[in-house]
Design an enzyme around this catalytic site. Structure first.
Site, PDB file in Angstrom:
ATOM      1  N   GLU A 157       0.790  -1.230   0.000  1.00  0.00           N
ATOM      2  CA  GLU A 157       0.000   0.000   0.000  1.00  0.00           C
ATOM      3  C   GLU A 157       0.824   1.284   0.000  1.00  0.00           C
ATOM      4  O   GLU A 157       0.384   2.288  -0.548  1.00  0.00           O
ATOM      5  CB  GLU A 157      -0.927  -0.002   1.232  1.00  0.00           C
ATOM      6  CG  GLU A 157      -1.955  -1.111   1.252  1.00  0.00           C
ATOM      7  CD  GLU A 157      -2.997  -0.961   0.159  1.00  0.00           C
ATOM      8  OE1 GLU A 157      -3.363   0.185  -0.179  1.00  0.00           O
ATOM      9  OE2 GLU A 157      -3.429  -1.992  -0.384  1.00  0.00           O
ATOM     10  N   SER A 209     -41.754 -38.615  39.106  1.00  0.00           N
ATOM     11  CA  SER A 209     -41.304 -38.877  40.477  1.00  0.00           C
ATOM     12  C   SER A 209     -40.185 -37.952  40.922  1.00  0.00           C
ATOM     13  O   SER A 209     -39.875 -37.892  42.121  1.00  0.00           O
ATOM     14  CB  SER A 209     -40.840 -40.325  40.607  1.00  0.00           C
ATOM     15  OG  SER A 209     -41.932 -41.209  40.437  1.00  0.00           O
TER      16      SER A 209
END
Length: 864
Positions: free
Chosen positions: A105, A491
């Site tokens: 860049e 239960s």
């Protein structure tokens, strides 16, 4: 006529004068050009300066950062947001990564003042020669300025603003800060913003693990992220990567050897997900919804960090136990056959997958891989009854017969076919099947379970959710069965009924009649006849035995005759149960209402902590993007010494033995948990959990439920080798739900298994066979190396010799074999009149056989 020598002699003095004039003219032109340039720059500055933002405002502009969710020990659970971004500092960047972006860049990044004159000149020449207004010449700083403050319009006015902003940025920030800002800001494609997120998305690794070739690939993406990213176009990504590598080599950032090696590295085109460290998608969804309520759409972009109450070790155990238990259940119900059957050219089975025609590859691709299962294609059946398979990545493996022999064919929910005798009874070439990895290595035939399960555990001291798995695979079903599945507990609900009975004058030695019950309902014109799981009746039984052996008929009589429905409901409301659980009829005794696993975990925490009500919570704290604390949970906690500050002598001795300085505390680490006597300042402003049952009530229930594991329906849990565990199995009507609830002083944990469409689990599938093994596997990991934590016997509990058969205190006339010890609340020891011993007409010792579980039979809702 003059000679040429004379002419040359005459012109000689004029040459220096012409040179001087040319030099003066050139100097004047250059000075004029320079002054014009300066004037232009100054004019441009005065033209654009009023509209330029201050460079330092970059610090104040928030980047869109996703919501991140963590366990309480710092492991990443999930990122939630449109943009993936991981902020990094410059020191976290490898030099090769920085060099790659500089080469690609802005080769003079570390030397120019934000604007590169050579780059600008190149752009100007390009414009004058071609008329193209390309944006060449932008430095990294200029790109940063554009992305923060400007648009992408290709205008010279924008370029001028960009240049001045870049200069201002260079005055405000160091080069290192600018590079970090740039690499955090830029878009890299595939929802990845910032180089750290891009490394995770494209390579599945942190920046520290990025190679030279991968660094060049990332740098090459920036000019056109949609076209140059390796997932979208590997060919374009390779072209850009090789260009960046060439620039790095030209600038001496890499050696010739590194350059050649990087060129040979293949371009990886697989998309990777978030680098999560702990799987808890159901919790992540709970957090996401809560954050949306608090912060709205900013939840997804403001960079919030949420720390949950999850313990990563316990969560990992919950995930494994749930999936392993459901896979085992699916095996027991029978093999449903392959996912699909492919008809391919037989020659393809021996060829590498990448050489297959595109149509053939597509036929093998795209099948779902739930949880830890993988898709495989059967390519060969061997003479030794093994099978060769190929995974979707082309890997070849073998399935031994031992991993296939389980596959009895599924007929229906009640029936399986005969056991297979050879590999051809199970598989055929061309079958697409699911396989699972084995801990010892290799693969085994598997199938995705159709049933679902839930696992949740709480810290009973404050209600913190320490683990939560709401189903087999969140990607397939987002329905959270821990919080949303309201099912019959069967239960598993009985201990609460028995707690209410103890509170209303009953004792563990109270005799209950386990005999047929017939209840008429004039309202529904129906008759309810509850039964025991075994179909037998056991006569008079002590209350402890009725709970340990999960006797339905004795429990119904306990509710209706001894305690009363109204008293029971009033006793249970503070446990956190809703009206759908506390039904006002006889089936309440058998868990005929509905409750979620989280409801049950909260209620069982009361027994685990000695009688206090705690509220479940999952968000411990919330932080902003700058790590400032926005919220911290303040749950009510259990503190018995806070409730009763009068410390005993033993308490004070413990306090004196506690760590007295930081060095000692460091040695104790996480094991040091000071109480109100050891560290009273920590508890000065604490929010106390309310007591809802007495310590004596909680202790008696705990003790009876430890017998469930010692010798009752939960006895399989003895394999854990712990004496501090209490638990209860549960099975609902027609075996539609299987439960196990278990706890000690450190956790209250619930497991539920069932089908989402409420169909029966099948013959033999009860709490002790279906849910309990999952709970055991969870507890094995969750409690690994944890010390025993059992509630100490509280005051006003006495141990008394009683008669097994009558429940009365035993005197010298009671035969020794009929004598046992039982515990009672002080003042609640039974007083019995002496009577002649009678034979047990039910001959219990011979008749009783343990069943897997006692279940409530189908009945109408009867209001009493």
């Amino acid at each position: 006529m003059q000679s040429s020598d004379t002419v040359e002699t005459a012109d000689a003095p004029a040459r220096p004068r012409r040179r001087i004039r040319w030099a003066l003219g050139a100097c004047g032109f250059l000075i004029s050009a320079f002054l014009a340039l300066v004037a232009s720059v100054v004019g441009a500055w005065y033209f654009v300066a009023p509209g330029l933002p201050a460079a330092e405002t970059i610090r104040e502009i928030p980047l869109q950062i996703p919501l991140r969710i963590y366990t309480r020990d710092g492991r990443l659970i999930e990122e939630v947001g449109e943009r993936r971004r991981i902020l990094i500092d410059y020191y976290e960047l490898k030099p090769v990564l920085v060099n790659a972006f500089v080469a690609a860049e802005d080769s003079r990044f570390f030397s120019h003042p934000g604007v590169d004159p050579i780059g600008i000149l190149r752009a100007a020449v390009n414009y004058l020669s071609s008329g193209s207004r390309g944006q060449g010449g932008s430095t990294i700083t200029q790109q940063l300025a554009r992305d923060y403050f400007l648009t992408r319009e290709r205008l010279f006015t924008r370029k001028i603003r960009e240049a001045f902003l870049a200069w201002k940025i260079e005055q405000e920030f160091s080069k290192e800060e600018i590079m970090a800002l740039f690499l955090n800001k830029m878009f890299f494609g595939q929802r990845a913003y910032g180089v750290a997120a891009a490394a995770q998305v494209y390579f599945g690794k942190p920046l520290a693990g990025v190679s030279v070739a991968e660094a060049a690939t990332l740098a090459g993406v920036l000019p056109a992220p949609s076209n140059y990213n390796p997932v979208r176009s590997p060919a374009n990504a390779r072209m850009r990567r090789d260009y960046v590598l060439g620039r790095m080599h030209d600038l001496d950032f890499i050696t010739a050897a590194e350059y050649e090696q990087a060129l040979l590295e293949p371009v990886v085109s697989r998309l990777h997900g978030t680098a999560t460290e702990m799987s808890a998608p159901y919790v992540a969804e709970m957090v996401r919804r809560e954050m949306l309520k608090r912060y709205g759409e900013a939840t997804y972009s403001a960079g919030y960090k949420v720390v949950t109450t999850l313990d990563s070790r316990m969560q990992q155990s919950a995930n494994y136990a749930l999936r392993n238990g459901l896979l085992e259940f699916a095996r027991r119900r029978g093999y449903r056959g392959p996912v699909a059957k492919l008809t391919l050219d037989p020659q393809l089975y021996d060829q590498p997958l990448e050489s297959w025609p595109e149509e053939a590859q597509s036929a093998f691709d795209g099948w779902p891989e739930p949880a830890d299962l993988r898709v495989a294609l059967v390519t060969t059946l061997n003479d030794d009854d093994s099978a060769r398979i190929m995974l979707t990545d082309g890997q070849r493996e073998t399935l031994p017969w031992t991993t296939l022999s389980w596959a009895r064919p599924y007929v229906d929910d009640e029936t399986r076919g005969p056991a297979p005798e050879k590999v051809g009874d199970v598989l055929a070439v061309g079958d697409v099947v699911h396989v699972m990895p084995l801990a010892r290595g290799g693969w085994a035939l598997a199938q995705a379970p159709l049933a679902q399960a839930a696992v949740v555990s709480l810290d009973p001291k404050d209600g913190a959710i320490t683990s939560l798995a709401g189903g087999y695979d969140f990607s397939i079903s987002k329905f959270n069965r821990v919080t949303q599945a309201s099912r019959q507990p069967g239960s598993a609900f009985k201990p609460f009924l028995y707690s209410a009975a103890l509170e209303h004058g009953n004792t563990p030695a109270t005799l209950l009649l386990d005999a047929p019950v017939v209840i008429n309902s004039s309202e529904l014109e129906a008759v309810w006849r509850p039964v025991n799981y075994t179909g037998r009746f056991y006569g008079e039984q002590r209350l402890r035995e009725a709970l340990v052996r999960s006797m339905n008929l004795a429990s119904v009589r306990l509710l209706l005759n001894n305690t009363g429905i109204g008293n029971t409901v009033r006793h249970l409301e503070p446990f956190g149960f809703v009206d759908a659980t506390l039904i006002r009829n006889g089936s309440l005794a058998l868990g005929g209402g509905n409750a979620t696993p989280l409801d049950m975990a909260q209620a069982y925490a009361v027994f685990a902590n000695g009688g206090y009500s705690v509220k479940p919570y999952v968000i411990d704290s919330i932080f902003a993007a700058d790590d400032s604390e926005l919220y911290r949970a303040a749950p009510a906690i259990v503190c018995e010494l806070c409730e009763n500050p009068d410390a005993t002598e033993v308490d004070l001795q413990d306090a004196q033995s506690a760590p007295q300085d930081l060095e000692q505390m460091a040695e104790f680490g996480e094991e040091y948990r000071p109480d109100a006597v050891e560290a009273p300042s920590l508890y000065a402003d604490v929010k106390l959990a309310p007591r809802i049952i007495s310590a004596q009530n909680a202790y008696l229930i705990q003790d009876m439920m430890r017998d469930v594991i010692r010798r009752g329906t939960g006895r399989r849990a003895r394999v854990l080798g712990r004496s501090d565990l209490s638990g209860k199995t549960g099975t609902s009507n027609d075996r539609r739900d299987a439960w196990f609830a278990g706890f000690n002083g450190d956790m209250s944990a619930i497991v539920w298994v069932g089908y989402d469409d409420y169909r029966p689990l099948g013959p033999g599938e009860e709490g002790s066979r279906t849910a309990l093994p999952i709970w055991i596997e969870f507890a094995r990991g969750a409690l690994e190396n944890a010390p025993l934590n059992q509630m100490a016997m509280p005051q006003d509990i006495v141990s008394v010799r009683i008669s097994r058969s009558t429940g009365c205190p035993a005197d010298a006339s009671v035969p020794p074999e009929d004598v046992m010890f039982e515990i009672f609340r002080l003042g609640n020891v039974p007083v019995c009149a002496r009577q002649e011993t009678q034979d047990d007409i039910f001959n219990l010792d011979e008749a009783f056989e343990f069943g897997e579980e006692d279940e409530p039979a189908a009945q109408p809702d009867i209001i009493f």
